[in-house]
Design a protein around this motif. Structure first.
Motif, PDB file in Angstrom:
ATOM      1  N   SER A 221      54.672   3.303 -53.239  1.00 17.72           N
ATOM      2  CA  SER A 221      54.849   4.188 -54.541  1.00 17.72           C
ATOM      3  C   SER A 221      55.643   5.511 -54.335  1.00 17.72           C
ATOM      4  CB  SER A 221      53.475   4.422 -55.268  1.00 17.72           C
ATOM      5  OG  SER A 221      53.897   4.724 -56.669  1.00 17.72           O
ATOM      6  N   ASP A 222      55.950   6.205 -55.414  1.00 20.66           N
ATOM      7  CA  ASP A 222      56.457   7.507 -55.293  1.00 20.66           C
ATOM      8  C   ASP A 222      55.769   8.473 -55.484  1.00 20.66           C
ATOM      9  OD1 ASP A 222      56.098   6.922 -58.118  1.00 20.66           O
ATOM     10  OD2 ASP A 222      57.907   7.883 -58.792  1.00 20.66           O
ATOM     11  N   ILE A 223      55.829   9.774 -55.498  1.00 26.23           N
ATOM     12  CA  ILE A 223      54.983  10.737 -55.970  1.00 26.23           C
ATOM     13  C   ILE A 223      55.179  11.374 -57.257  1.00 26.23           C
ATOM     14  CG2 ILE A 223      54.244  13.002 -54.810  1.00 26.23           C
ATOM     15  CD1 ILE A 223      55.228  12.167 -52.316  1.00 26.23           C
ATOM     16  N   SER A 224      54.611  10.636 -58.140  1.00 26.76           N
ATOM     17  CA  SER A 224      54.760  11.060 -59.680  1.00 26.76           C
ATOM     18  C   SER A 224      53.491  10.956 -60.356  1.00 26.76           C
ATOM     19  CB  SER A 224      55.825  10.266 -60.398  1.00 26.76           C
ATOM     20  OG  SER A 224      55.578   8.768 -60.582  1.00 26.76           O
ATOM     21  N   LYS A 225      53.523  11.375 -61.535  1.00 20.40           N
ATOM     22  CA  LYS A 225      52.107  10.981 -62.434  1.00 20.40           C
ATOM     23  C   LYS A 225      51.944   9.545 -62.666  1.00 20.40           C
ATOM     24  CE  LYS A 225      54.476  11.815 -66.892  1.00 20.40           C
ATOM     25  NZ  LYS A 225      54.530  12.540 -68.067  1.00 20.40           N
ATOM     26  N   HIS A 226      53.055   8.825 -62.450  1.00 19.49           N
ATOM     27  CA  HIS A 226      52.855   7.248 -62.859  1.00 19.49           C
ATOM     28  C   HIS A 226      52.304   6.667 -61.608  1.00 19.49           C
ATOM     29  CE1 HIS A 226      55.343   7.847 -66.464  1.00 19.49           C
ATOM     30  NE2 HIS A 226      56.203   8.586 -65.483  1.00 19.49           N
ATOM     31  N   ALA A 227      52.400   7.097 -60.314  1.00 15.02           N
ATOM     32  CA  ALA A 227      51.856   6.426 -59.372  1.00 15.02           C
ATOM     33  C   ALA A 227      50.322   6.205 -59.328  1.00 15.02           C
ATOM     34  CB  ALA A 227      51.993   7.076 -57.784  1.00 15.02           C
ATOM     35  N   ILE A 229      48.012   6.283 -57.126  1.00 15.57           N
ATOM     36  CA  ILE A 229      47.100   7.395 -56.565  1.00 15.57           C
ATOM     37  C   ILE A 229      46.953   8.464 -57.521  1.00 15.57           C
ATOM     38  CG2 ILE A 229      47.094   9.212 -55.039  1.00 15.57           C
ATOM     39  CD1 ILE A 229      47.720   7.096 -52.717  1.00 15.57           C
ATOM     40  N   PHE A 230      47.777   8.966 -58.192  1.00 18.71           N
ATOM     41  CA  PHE A 230      47.701   9.906 -59.107  1.00 18.71           C
ATOM     42  C   PHE A 230      47.162   9.701 -60.485  1.00 18.71           C
ATOM     43  CE2 PHE A 230      50.987  11.011 -55.856  1.00 18.71           C
ATOM     44  CZ  PHE A 230      50.270  12.167 -55.175  1.00 18.71           C
ATOM     45  N   ARG A 231      47.830   8.404 -60.981  1.00 18.95           N
ATOM     46  CA  ARG A 231      47.198   8.162 -62.377  1.00 18.95           C
ATOM     47  C   ARG A 231      45.875   7.607 -62.307  1.00 18.95           C
ATOM     48  NH1 ARG A 231      50.251   3.835 -62.461  1.00 18.95           N
ATOM     49  NH2 ARG A 231      48.824   2.056 -62.577  1.00 18.95           N
ATOM     50  N   ARG A 232      45.343   7.355 -61.170  1.00 18.45           N
ATOM     51  CA  ARG A 232      43.811   7.094 -61.261  1.00 18.45           C
ATOM     52  C   ARG A 232      43.041   8.151 -60.527  1.00 18.45           C
ATOM     53  NH1 ARG A 232      44.225   2.623 -63.247  1.00 18.45           N
ATOM     54  NH2 ARG A 232      45.835   1.094 -62.801  1.00 18.45           N
ATOM     55  N   ASN A 233      43.589   9.283 -60.668  1.00 20.32           N
ATOM     56  CA  ASN A 233      42.976  10.534 -60.215  1.00 20.32           C
ATOM     57  C   ASN A 233      42.244  10.701 -58.556  1.00 20.32           C
ATOM     58  OD1 ASN A 233      43.653  12.156 -62.551  1.00 20.32           O
ATOM     59  ND2 ASN A 233      41.797  10.696 -63.638  1.00 20.32           N
ATOM     60  N   LEU A 234      42.858   9.825 -57.745  1.00 23.10           N
ATOM     61  CA  LEU A 234      42.514   9.889 -56.400  1.00 23.10           C
ATOM     62  C   LEU A 234      42.950  11.202 -55.743  1.00 23.10           C
ATOM     63  CD1 LEU A 234      43.048   5.983 -55.166  1.00 23.10           C
ATOM     64  CD2 LEU A 234      41.228   7.047 -56.254  1.00 23.10           C
ATOM     65  N   LEU A 235      43.867  11.612 -56.260  1.00 23.04           N
ATOM     66  CA  LEU A 235      44.675  12.761 -55.773  1.00 23.04           C
ATOM     67  C   LEU A 235      45.112  13.689 -57.136  1.00 23.04           C
ATOM     68  CD1 LEU A 235      46.770  11.967 -52.613  1.00 23.04           C
ATOM     69  CD2 LEU A 235      44.621  12.910 -52.438  1.00 23.04           C
ATOM     70  N   THR A 236      45.355  14.995 -56.821  1.00 22.66           N
ATOM     71  CA  THR A 236      45.590  15.888 -57.926  1.00 22.66           C
ATOM     72  C   THR A 236      47.062  16.059 -58.263  1.00 22.66           C
ATOM     73  OG1 THR A 236      45.522  18.032 -56.898  1.00 22.66           O
ATOM     74  CG2 THR A 236      43.416  16.771 -58.076  1.00 22.66           C
ATOM     75  N   ALA A 240      49.996  16.538 -55.107  1.00 20.65           N
ATOM     76  CA  ALA A 240      51.469  15.926 -55.414  1.00 20.65           C
ATOM     77  C   ALA A 240      52.497  17.001 -55.162  1.00 20.65           C
ATOM     78  CB  ALA A 240      51.680  15.239 -56.793  1.00 20.65           C
ATOM     79  N   GLN A 241      52.396  18.001 -55.657  1.00 20.96           N
ATOM     80  CA  GLN A 241      53.288  19.152 -55.458  1.00 20.96           C
ATOM     81  C   GLN A 241      53.339  19.673 -53.940  1.00 20.96           C
ATOM     82  OE1 GLN A 241      55.514  20.378 -57.582  1.00 20.96           O
ATOM     83  NE2 GLN A 241      56.463  21.678 -56.069  1.00 20.96           N
ATOM     84  N   SER A 242      52.203  19.835 -53.534  1.00 16.53           N
ATOM     85  CA  SER A 242      52.129  20.182 -52.005  1.00 16.53           C
ATOM     86  C   SER A 242      52.721  19.096 -51.126  1.00 16.53           C
ATOM     87  CB  SER A 242      50.517  20.126 -51.596  1.00 16.53           C
ATOM     88  OG  SER A 242      50.348  20.438 -50.130  1.00 16.53           O
ATOM     89  N   LEU A 243      52.499  17.957 -51.378  1.00 23.07           N
ATOM     90  CA  LEU A 243      53.205  16.728 -50.619  1.00 23.07           C
ATOM     91  C   LEU A 243      54.626  16.843 -50.749  1.00 23.07           C
ATOM     92  CD1 LEU A 243      50.412  13.868 -51.554  1.00 23.07           C
ATOM     93  CD2 LEU A 243      51.047  14.894 -49.006  1.00 23.07           C
ATOM     94  N   ARG A 244      55.205  16.999 -51.814  1.00 18.96           N
ATOM     95  CA  ARG A 244      56.745  17.065 -52.208  1.00 18.96           C
ATOM     96  C   ARG A 244      57.325  18.202 -51.208  1.00 18.96           C
ATOM     97  NH1 ARG A 244      55.338  15.052 -57.553  1.00 18.96           N
ATOM     98  NH2 ARG A 244      55.025  17.272 -58.149  1.00 18.96           N
ATOM     99  N   GLU A 245      56.543  19.338 -51.289  1.00 15.70           N
ATOM    100  CA  GLU A 245      57.035  20.525 -50.591  1.00 15.70           C
ATOM    101  C   GLU A 245      56.948  20.500 -49.099  1.00 15.70           C
ATOM    102  OE1 GLU A 245      54.315  23.495 -51.940  1.00 15.70           O
ATOM    103  OE2 GLU A 245      55.397  23.802 -53.860  1.00 15.70           O
ATOM    104  N   ALA A 246      56.160  19.404 -48.636  1.00 11.67           N
ATOM    105  CA  ALA A 246      55.932  19.224 -47.234  1.00 11.67           C
ATOM    106  C   ALA A 246      57.033  18.062 -46.935  1.00 11.67           C
ATOM    107  CB  ALA A 246      54.669  18.555 -46.846  1.00 11.67           C
ATOM    108  N   GLY A 247      57.912  17.491 -47.978  1.00 10.79           N
ATOM    109  CA  GLY A 247      58.997  16.385 -47.637  1.00 10.79           C
ATOM    110  C   GLY A 247      58.543  15.227 -47.935  1.00 10.79           C
ATOM    111  N   ALA A 248      57.494  14.921 -48.611  1.00  6.82           N
ATOM    112  CA  ALA A 248      57.044  13.363 -48.825  1.00  6.82           C
ATOM    113  C   ALA A 248      57.983  12.947 -50.004  1.00  6.82           C
ATOM    114  CB  ALA A 248      55.498  13.481 -49.295  1.00  6.82           C
ATOM    115  N   VAL A 249      58.256  11.599 -49.836  1.00  6.42           N
ATOM    116  CA  VAL A 249      58.897  10.817 -51.061  1.00  6.42           C
ATOM    117  C   VAL A 249      58.290   9.759 -51.560  1.00  6.42           C
ATOM    118  CG1 VAL A 249      61.344  11.581 -50.236  1.00  6.42           C
ATOM    119  CG2 VAL A 249      60.526   9.490 -49.417  1.00  6.42           C
ATOM    120  N   GLY A 250      57.349   9.447 -50.772  1.00  5.54           N
ATOM    121  CA  GLY A 250      56.522   8.255 -51.314  1.00  5.54           C
ATOM    122  C   GLY A 250      55.318   7.859 -50.399  1.00  5.54           C
TER     123      GLY A 250
END
Length: 328
Positions: A221-227, A229-236, A240-250
């Protein structure tokens, strides 16, 4: 006595409904009757007929197989195999790019693909996601001796049908096989706790078993509100923003990777109770089942992270993947 009588009534009602559903499916899909004719034949309303037929598709009672494929799709598959360094690619048409539609069509194709390749003595590692949930509805039953299912992710302490470990459980239940599970939450509150749990003998043994499966079926999955992990509130959203800033794409098996398939250095990855995707690179057959144009970069990263050689995806995503740099 009253409770027993109530249970017996419920059981008989469920049995009668199951028989009615099967009869409706037979008349409609095999005999070719219209929904109105089915309703008249069974003495029920047309709306009830519609609901029964819809249920047969949703629960996998009725499965549809198409025995031919359009030439453009075949060409797209061959192009994608070459572009991504795949051994095999399955591309299916999806009329809509909604989450539910894409998951449904890819899941159906995945269920058919997997069913044809299961064999005696096979050990199979299973990931999670909406596509793999849909896949479970298209499995074909046959008796398979000594098959083993290994869940590649931990679970949730509170969940309904979308527990990350539920897909592996459903596969094992369907084929009546042994199941090995990571009996811990998918994300722990601290890196230290995750590290300590992985030192337990049972979990060390399970990790080694996961590395040595014959086949691994995962989704990404990607790192969006539709994913999921984020849709089911496993992560906030902040995560997601922190992961993107660290270079994550999925996300691949609850580990976050960059464009080149490298698991990024981030506290969330060190808190994950799941198999590191790079640890299944030597599995003889890794299958990625995933689609949706927004996930194209994540799918490519997942292929690089796991060395997957089989991809099952939809037509629009396949075309988007061809626009990305090739996998060397």
């Amino acid at each position: 006595m009253a409770r027993a009588a109530t249970r017996n009534k419920k059981t008989k009602f469920q049995s009668d409904q199951e028989e009615l559903k099967l009869r409706a499916a037979w008349h409609y899909f095999v005999e070719g009757l219209t929904q109105e004719q089915v309703a008249q034949h069974l003495g029920i309303s047309r709306i009830k007929t519609y609901r029964l037929l819809a249920a047969t598709r949703e629960d996998g009672t009725v499965q549809i197989t198409i025995n031919s494929q359009a030439e453009p799709l075949l060409k797209l598959q061959r192009s994608l195999e070459k572009h991504l360094g795949l051994f095999e690619c399955v591309v299916v048409p999806a009329s809509e790019q909604t989450e539910a539609s894409v998951s449904s069509v890819i899941g159906h194709a995945t269920g058919r693909y997997l069913s044809e390749r299961l064999e005696e003595g096979l050990s199979i590692g299973i990931g999670w996601g909406a596509t793999l949930q849909a896949c479970m509805n298209s499995l074909t039953w046959r008796e398979i001796d000594n098959m083993t299912v290994v869940s590649l992710l931990g679970g949730l302490t509170h969940a309904a049908a979308h527990n990350p470990s539920a897909v592996a459980w459903r596969l094992a239940e369907f084929y009546k096989t042994e199941l090995y599970q990571i009996t811990a939450p998918i994300f722990l509150p601290s890196e230290k706790l995750a590290s300590e749990l992985w030192k337990l003998d049972d979990l060390k043994d399970l990790y080694e078993r996961a590395r040595n499966v014959d086949l691994a079926l995962i989704s990404v999955s990607d790192i969006s509100k539709h994913a999921s992990i984020f849709r089911r509130n496993l992560l906030t959203a902040e995560d997601a923003q922190s992961l993107r800033e660290a270079g994550a794409v999925g996300d691949v098996l609850a580990h976050f990777v960059d464009n080149d398939g490298n698991v990024i250095k981030h506290p969330i990855n060190r808190r994950a109770m799941s198999i590191d995707p790079t640890d299944i690179r030597k599995v003889p057959k890794v299958i990625i089942s995933s689609g949706g144009v927004r996930k194209a970069s994540a799918i490519r990263a997942g292929i690089l992270a796991t060395n997957a050689k089989v991809l099952i995806t939809d037509e629009a995503t396949a075309q988007e993947l061809l626009r990305l740099p090739p996998v060397q």
